[in-house]
Design an enzyme around this catalytic site. Structure first.
Site, PDB file in Angstrom:
ATOM      1  N   SER A   1     117.465  52.885  50.460  1.00 19.17           N
ATOM      2  CA  SER A   1     117.643  53.507  51.765  1.00 19.17           C
ATOM      3  C   SER A   1     118.475  52.598  52.660  1.00 19.17           C
ATOM      4  CB  SER A   1     116.263  53.736  52.385  1.00 19.17           C
ATOM      5  OG  SER A   1     116.376  54.262  53.680  1.00 19.17           O
TER       6      SER A   1
ATOM      7  N   SER B   1     119.389  56.705  56.425  1.00 15.72           N
ATOM      8  CA  SER B   1     118.572  56.846  57.636  1.00 15.72           C
ATOM      9  C   SER B   1     119.464  57.395  58.729  1.00 15.72           C
ATOM     10  CB  SER B   1     118.006  55.487  58.049  1.00 15.72           C
ATOM     11  OG  SER B   1     117.066  55.066  57.094  1.00 15.72           O
ATOM     12  N   LEU B   2     119.388  58.687  58.939  1.00 22.24           N
ATOM     13  CA  LEU B   2     120.317  59.352  59.856  1.00 22.24           C
ATOM     14  C   LEU B   2     119.734  59.371  61.275  1.00 22.24           C
ATOM     15  CD1 LEU B   2     123.081  60.781  59.491  1.00 22.24           C
ATOM     16  CD2 LEU B   2     121.832  62.932  59.509  1.00 22.24           C
ATOM     17  N   HIS B   3     118.615  60.030  61.433  1.00 18.41           N
ATOM     18  CA  HIS B   3     117.824  60.031  62.670  1.00 18.41           C
ATOM     19  C   HIS B   3     118.490  60.650  63.894  1.00 18.41           C
ATOM     20  CE1 HIS B   3     115.436  57.621  60.109  1.00 18.41           C
ATOM     21  NE2 HIS B   3     115.818  56.433  60.489  1.00 18.41           N
TER      22      HIS B   3
ATOM     23  N   CYS C   1     112.151  50.615  65.500  1.00 20.85           N
ATOM     24  CA  CYS C   1     111.597  50.038  64.271  1.00 20.85           C
ATOM     25  C   CYS C   1     110.926  48.699  64.530  1.00 20.85           C
ATOM     26  CB  CYS C   1     112.719  49.872  63.238  1.00 20.85           C
ATOM     27  SG  CYS C   1     112.159  49.072  61.733  1.00 20.85           S
TER      28      CYS C   1
ATOM     29  N   CYS D   1     106.834  50.364  58.907  1.00 22.44           N
ATOM     30  CA  CYS D   1     107.679  49.223  58.610  1.00 22.44           C
ATOM     31  C   CYS D   1     107.443  48.020  59.505  1.00 22.44           C
ATOM     32  CB  CYS D   1     109.105  49.673  58.907  1.00 22.44           C
ATOM     33  SG  CYS D   1     110.110  49.762  57.517  1.00 22.44           S
TER      34      CYS D   1
ATOM     35  N   GLU E   1     106.193  42.498  53.555  1.00 21.67           N
ATOM     36  CA  GLU E   1     105.199  43.539  53.261  1.00 21.67           C
ATOM     37  C   GLU E   1     105.662  44.454  52.134  1.00 21.67           C
ATOM     38  OE1 GLU E   1     104.516  44.131  58.054  1.00 21.67           O
ATOM     39  OE2 GLU E   1     104.695  45.883  56.764  1.00 21.67           O
TER      40      GLU E   1
ATOM     41  N   GLU F   1     117.374  45.514  55.472  1.00 17.29           N
ATOM     42  CA  GLU F   1     118.413  46.485  55.136  1.00 17.29           C
ATOM     43  C   GLU F   1     118.933  46.114  53.736  1.00 17.29           C
ATOM     44  OE1 GLU F   1     119.983  49.326  56.001  1.00 17.29           O
ATOM     45  OE2 GLU F   1     121.333  48.874  54.337  1.00 17.29           O
TER      46      GLU F   1
ATOM     47  N   ASN G   1     105.838  56.918  63.159  1.00 19.38           N
ATOM     48  CA  ASN G   1     104.653  56.080  63.198  1.00 19.38           C
ATOM     49  C   ASN G   1     104.750  55.257  64.475  1.00 19.38           C
ATOM     50  OD1 ASN G   1     102.414  55.423  61.539  1.00 19.38           O
ATOM     51  ND2 ASN G   1     103.805  55.124  59.806  1.00 19.38           N
TER      52      ASN G   1
ATOM     53  N   CYS H   1     117.465  48.710  64.963  1.00 20.48           N
ATOM     54  CA  CYS H   1     117.116  50.087  65.314  1.00 20.48           C
ATOM     55  C   CYS H   1     116.015  50.038  66.384  1.00 20.48           C
ATOM     56  CB  CYS H   1     116.647  50.854  64.081  1.00 20.48           C
ATOM     57  SG  CYS H   1     117.904  50.923  62.803  1.00 20.48           S
TER      58      CYS H   1
HETATM   59  N1  SAH Z   1     117.074  49.449  56.568  1.00 19.49           N
HETATM   60  C1  SAH Z   1     116.873  50.540  55.665  1.00 19.49           C
HETATM   61  C2  SAH Z   1     115.563  50.514  54.926  1.00 19.49           C
HETATM   62  C3  SAH Z   1     114.338  50.087  55.696  1.00 19.49           C
HETATM   63  S1  SAH Z   1     113.746  51.177  56.941  1.00 19.49           S
HETATM   64  C4  SAH Z   1     117.081  51.852  56.375  1.00 19.49           C
HETATM   65  O1  SAH Z   1     117.362  51.842  57.578  1.00 19.49           O
HETATM   66  O2  SAH Z   1     117.042  52.894  55.745  1.00 19.49           O
HETATM   67  C5  SAH Z   1     113.085  52.510  56.019  1.00 19.49           C
HETATM   68  C6  SAH Z   1     112.922  53.795  56.793  1.00 19.49           C
HETATM   69  O3  SAH Z   1     111.808  53.733  57.687  1.00 19.49           O
HETATM   70  C7  SAH Z   1     114.128  54.106  57.643  1.00 19.49           C
HETATM   71  O4  SAH Z   1     114.457  55.463  57.556  1.00 19.49           O
HETATM   72  C8  SAH Z   1     113.631  53.737  59.014  1.00 19.49           C
HETATM   73  O5  SAH Z   1     114.414  54.304  60.000  1.00 19.49           O
HETATM   74  C9  SAH Z   1     112.198  54.223  58.948  1.00 19.49           C
HETATM   75  N2  SAH Z   1     111.317  53.727  60.004  1.00 19.49           N
HETATM   76  C10 SAH Z   1     111.399  52.586  60.693  1.00 19.49           C
HETATM   77  N3  SAH Z   1     110.411  52.496  61.606  1.00 19.49           N
HETATM   78  C11 SAH Z   1     109.667  53.615  61.475  1.00 19.49           C
HETATM   79  C12 SAH Z   1     108.511  54.119  62.130  1.00 19.49           C
HETATM   80  N4  SAH Z   1     107.920  53.427  63.096  1.00 19.49           N
HETATM   81  N5  SAH Z   1     108.027  55.323  61.740  1.00 19.49           N
HETATM   82  C13 SAH Z   1     108.611  56.018  60.734  1.00 19.49           C
HETATM   83  N6  SAH Z   1     109.705  55.599  60.077  1.00 19.49           N
HETATM   84  C14 SAH Z   1     110.229  54.418  60.438  1.00 19.49           C
END
Ligand code: SAH
Length: 341
Positions: free
Chosen positions: A187, A210-212, A115, A329, A88, A156, A286, A112
């Site tokens: 990212s 991507s810290l979270h 995700c 994503c 996508e 990734e 999301n 993750c």
């Molecule tokens: N693997 C990389 C890049 C792809 S994910 C990374 O982890 O950064 C890109 C971003 O979208 C990341 O910050 C990820 O955590 C976030 N993401 C994944 N699923 C999501 C969702 N359902 N809602 C919002 N952000 C999301």
């Protein structure tokens, strides 16, 4: 080999090796990226013998667009690759330009918990041309210029490192798409050795982490990569990156209801990032098929935002794009696979 996988330097080497002048590489780049031809035969200032040789050595075929979903300010693409795999890309119209979020892998192994992309384990990394063509095809499909590229789609990027570096080289090249390095963002979920390698590249592109979560306890629960590279190691690599490059780093922080959105989490995050050249991007979650995760309410996001602000952390709340077109994503692919076409 597909011609769109070639950096300018690769092409120059190719021409030298077949006994031609290296400036031919610039001519070919001009046809591919400025004039946007679809076949070698259209490269009318290249002589017939060279065209024949190019045809023998390279493919020039495109990706197949399986589906486009258009929303307000957002266009989401599902592509089919030559081997039937699907990826996508999402185009977002911002006031500052058009930003394209591209995929870097088929599936993802990072696992993750929140995700959608990770529902499909990694099948393979994308080839360079498969990343380049996401940009070219979207530009052609809706006749816009992509001004910004973010590597935040499926996969990734640092798990497909070499191809991603070549891709950046091609879209950044003045003779290619000429997308400025400041307009390109990679990212990562925090693959520390690759952050270190990336630091040495001195590309001038943006790095987002991507810290979270503000601590290992929460991060271990939602991002299994943290068990391999804990926060302390990530922060140390990021500090070195900033020291070496003098570039600001973005920390992405998805707001997940009752998981990482408490006042304490905000204070802990402020403490973790204190004094670092960084800014935090708070991301409204999301919601996906991972029903155990819900989005934090707007008020609570603003409360979190205020705490960071008060503690002098640069912070923004990301504009929500595309929830109406399942733009989280990996959602388009997984809906498609489930027969929801
Ligand atoms: N693997 C990389 C890049 C792809 S994910 C990374 O982890 O950064 C890109 C971003 O979208 C990341 O910050 C990820 O955590 C976030 N993401 C994944 N699923 C999501 C969702 N359902 N809602 C919002 N952000 C999301």
């Amino acid at each position: 080999m597909n011609i769109y996988s070639m950096t300018l330097k690769d092409l120059e080497t190719y021409f030298i090796n077949i006994g031609e002048k290296k400036f031919k590489a610039i001519q070919v780049y001009d046809w591919l990226y400025k004039k946007r031809v679809k076949s070698f035969d259209e490269m009318t200032n290249v002589k017939k013998t060279v065209i024949d040789k190019l045809k023998e050595d390279y493919k020039i075929n495109k990706l197949k667009i399986l589906k486009v979903q258009n929303g307000k300010d957002v266009h989401k693409y599902l592509f089919e690759l030559h081997d039937g795999n699907k990826i996508e890309a999402v185009l977002m119209n911002h006031d500052y330009g058009n930003s394209l979020c591209i995929s870097t892998e088929v599936g993802c192994n990072m696992g993750c918990a929140f995700c959608e992309s990770g529902r499909l384990k990694k099948i393979r990394g994308l080839d360079v041309y498969e990343m380049v063509l996401q940009v070219l095809e979207v530009e052609e499909n809706i006749n816009v210029r992509v001004s910004h590229v973010v590597l935040m789609g499926i996969g990734e990027p640092f798990d497909n490192y070499d191809n991603v570096m070549k891709f950046i080289n091609i879209i950044n090249s003045d003779y290619g798409m000429a997308i400025g390095s400041r307009h390109i963002t990679v990212s990562t979920c925090g693959i520390v050795p690759k952050i270190k390698e990336f630091t040495k590249e001195k590309l001038g592109v943006n790095l987002a982490i991507s810290l979270h979560a503000p601590n290992d306890e929460i991060r271990n629960k939602i991002m299994k990569i943290n068990k391999v590279y804990p926060l302390k190691e990530i922060m140390s690599a990021v500090k070195d990156y900033i020291k070496e490059t003098n570039r600001k780093v973005t920390f992405e922080y998805i707001m997940l209801k009752d998981i990482n959105d408490s006042k304490n989490c905000a204070l802990e995050l402020a403490h973790l990032l204190k004094g670092i050249l960084a800014y935090v991007n708070l991301i409204p979650y999301n919601e996906t098929s991972h029903i155990e995760f819900k989005k934090t309410d707007k008020n609570k996001i603003m409360e979190f935002y205020d705490i960071l602000k008060k503690n002098k952390i640069n912070v923004t709340v990301r504009k929500e794009f595309g929830s109406e077109v399942s733009a989280a994503c990996g959602q388009l692919r997984s809906n498609y696979e489930e027969g929801n076409r």
